[in-house]
Design an enzyme around this catalytic site. Structure first.
Site, short mmCIF file in Angstrom:
data_model
loop_
_atom_site.label_atom_id
_atom_site.label_comp_id
_atom_site.label_asym_id
_atom_site.label_seq_id
_atom_site.Cartn_x
_atom_site.Cartn_y
_atom_site.Cartn_z
N HIS A 3 -7.36 -4.96 -8.26
CA HIS A 3 -8.15 -5.50 -7.22
C HIS A 3 -9.51 -5.59 -7.15
CE1 HIS A 3 -4.24 -6.48 -5.37
NE2 HIS A 3 -3.56 -6.71 -6.34
N HIS B 77 2.99 -5.81 -1.17
CA HIS B 77 2.51 -4.85 -0.73
C HIS B 77 2.64 -4.71 1.07
CE1 HIS B 77 -1.38 -4.50 -3.22
NE2 HIS B 77 -0.14 -3.81 -3.73
N TYR C 152 5.57 -1.96 3.53
CA TYR C 152 4.94 -1.40 4.51
C TYR C 152 6.74 -2.14 5.75
CZ TYR C 152 0.56 -1.93 2.62
OH TYR C 152 -0.47 -1.48 1.90
N GLU D 197 -10.44 -3.22 -0.17
CA GLU D 197 -9.43 -2.75 -1.59
C GLU D 197 -9.88 -1.74 -1.42
OE1 GLU D 197 -7.55 -6.39 -3.61
OE2 GLU D 197 -9.37 -7.28 -3.53
N GLU E 157 -0.51 -8.35 -2.97
CA GLU E 157 -0.02 -8.06 -1.59
C GLU E 157 0.89 -8.40 -0.25
OE1 GLU E 157 -3.14 -6.61 -1.61
OE2 GLU E 157 -4.97 -7.52 -2.14
N ASP F 224 -3.83 -6.16 3.97
CA ASP F 224 -3.11 -6.64 3.25
C ASP F 224 -2.76 -7.89 3.64
OD1 ASP F 224 -3.29 -4.99 1.02
OD2 ASP F 224 -1.82 -3.92 1.43
N GLU G 82 -4.82 -2.12 -6.52
CA GLU G 82 -5.84 -1.90 -5.61
C GLU G 82 -7.09 -1.60 -6.72
OE1 GLU G 82 -6.23 -3.80 -2.78
OE2 GLU G 82 -4.09 -3.85 -1.99
FE LIG Z 1 -5.93 -5.50 -2.70
FE LIG Z 2 -3.19 -4.79 -1.38
#
Ligand SMILES: [Fe+2]
Ligand SMILES: [Fe+2]
Length: 346
Positions: free
Chosen positions: A222, A121, A125, A185, A118, A88, A219
């Site tokens: 994307h 994302h 994490y 992705e 992203e 990401d 995703e």
């Molecule tokens: Fe993505």
């Molecule tokens: Fe992503």
């Protein structure tokens, strides 16, 4: 070799509606009701509708459950999060690089939203790890990519495709980099996804899986956006739509699937009770076929027409609002009252 030029910051003589996807003329002014591609505005609405943040998700139960995971499960969990964090991060930057070369203000806007997603994302994490492990351990996991040889191979593979384009922006290199993007992705996340959905199916780490599910949903949009850009490039530059390109793309997918399978064996192997790595391998072949076909080419792997991990389908369908597996509050977060300016009905 057609070189692609960067989009100008402003061009007084050019129309607001761009004349081409790359190397076109565009004032760079964004008016959503006057854009070149009819799919851009519906895509914009969908991407906004996906909006979510990790703050909405309560990690309380996961914190308790994480302690009860087996050591192997914990290890796999960490390794996969470490991998996703890397992918990401790279993706955020790649989206910006591609955007610079699109002579269309609406596609640039979509790329900015993609990059923002992203960033979220990556936030998830950090959010997951800061809830579950010490700061030292979190830092160590975010450094996995430096030391894990299997990861290094996969990263080098994608980066090579991105770098060629960044350093030498031609039509051919942009097309290739999009293939690597679709792999990043649309394929390289997928053994990771299968692991988290496997846990969720056993009522474990459901908050984490909810975030993974949102990421999966993002995703998918994307991948579709990049596929559309790829196809538009070929429409505008049909001389690049050759059998040689088709073969090259299929070979890239073959290599990608082999790398993803190597990774799946590393993180899943025989270590995860109830998740058969051979099924995950079939799942990878299946998705390699799906993605290659989405780009307009024949499937590189004979057979593999059906998803072998049927239960994952249910999780993916959550994306489409068909079912409500996780019952998290933010599931209903999709905004239904966004003003529809009717543009997509034209
Ligand atoms: Fe993505
Ligand atoms: Fe992503």
């Amino acid at each position: 070799m057609t070189e692609i030029k960067r989009r100008a910051l402003m061009d007084k003589e050019a129309p607001n509606r761009s004349t081409a996807i790359v190397n076109g003329r565009s004032s760079n002014i964004l008016n959503w009701d006057d854009v070149r591609f009819s799919w851009a505005y519906p895509k914009y609405k969908k991407m906004l509708g996906n909006f979510w943040t990790p703050f909405e998700i309560n990690m309380g139960t996961d914190v308790k459950q994480f302690l009860d995971l087996t050591d192997e499960e914990k290890n796999t969990f960490k390794k996969i999060i470490g991998l996703l964090a890397l992918l990401d991060s790279i993706q955020t930057d790649y989206a910006g690089k591609v955007a610079d070369y699109l002579t269309d203000s609406s596609l640039n806007a979509l790329m900015i939203i993609l990059a923002q997603q992203e960033v979220i994302h990556n936030h998830s994490y950090s959010y997951i790890l800061s809830s579950l492990v010490s700061k030292d351990e979190q830092d160590r996991i975010f450094d996995f990519w430096r030391t894990e040889p299997v990861l290094e191979k996969r990263n080098d593979f994608v980066l090579k495709g991105y770098k060629n384009f960044a350093e030498n922006p031609t039509i051919d290199n942009m097309l290739d980099s999009i293939v690597y993007d679709v792999i990043l992705e649309g394929l390289f996340f997928y053994s990771g996804f299968s692991f988290f959905y496997h846990l969720a199916r056993n009522q474990k780490m459901v908050a984490t899986s909810t975030m993974i599910n949102y990421i999966n949903r993002d995703e998918q949009l994307h991948v579709d956006l990049f596929v559309k850009i790829y196809k538009e490039l070929l429409t505008e530059y049909p001389e690049y739509d050759t059998p040689e390109r088709a073969e090259r793309v299929q070979n890239i997918f073959r290599e990608a699937a082999a790398l993803e399978i190597e990774w799946a064996n590393e993180v899943i192997g025989t270590k995860i009770d109830g998740l058969d790595v051979e099924d995950v391998e079939d799942y990878i072949y299946f998705y390699a076929n799906v993605r290659c076909n989405q780009l307009g080419y024949d499937r590189p792997f004979e057979g593999y027409r059906k998803n072998p991990l049927k239960w994952i389908k249910a999780y993916e369908d959550v994306d489409l609002g068909k079912t409500d597996f996780f019952e998290q509050k933010s599931r209903q977060y999709v905004k239904v009252n966004v003003q529809d300016n009717g543009f997509d009905d034209l």
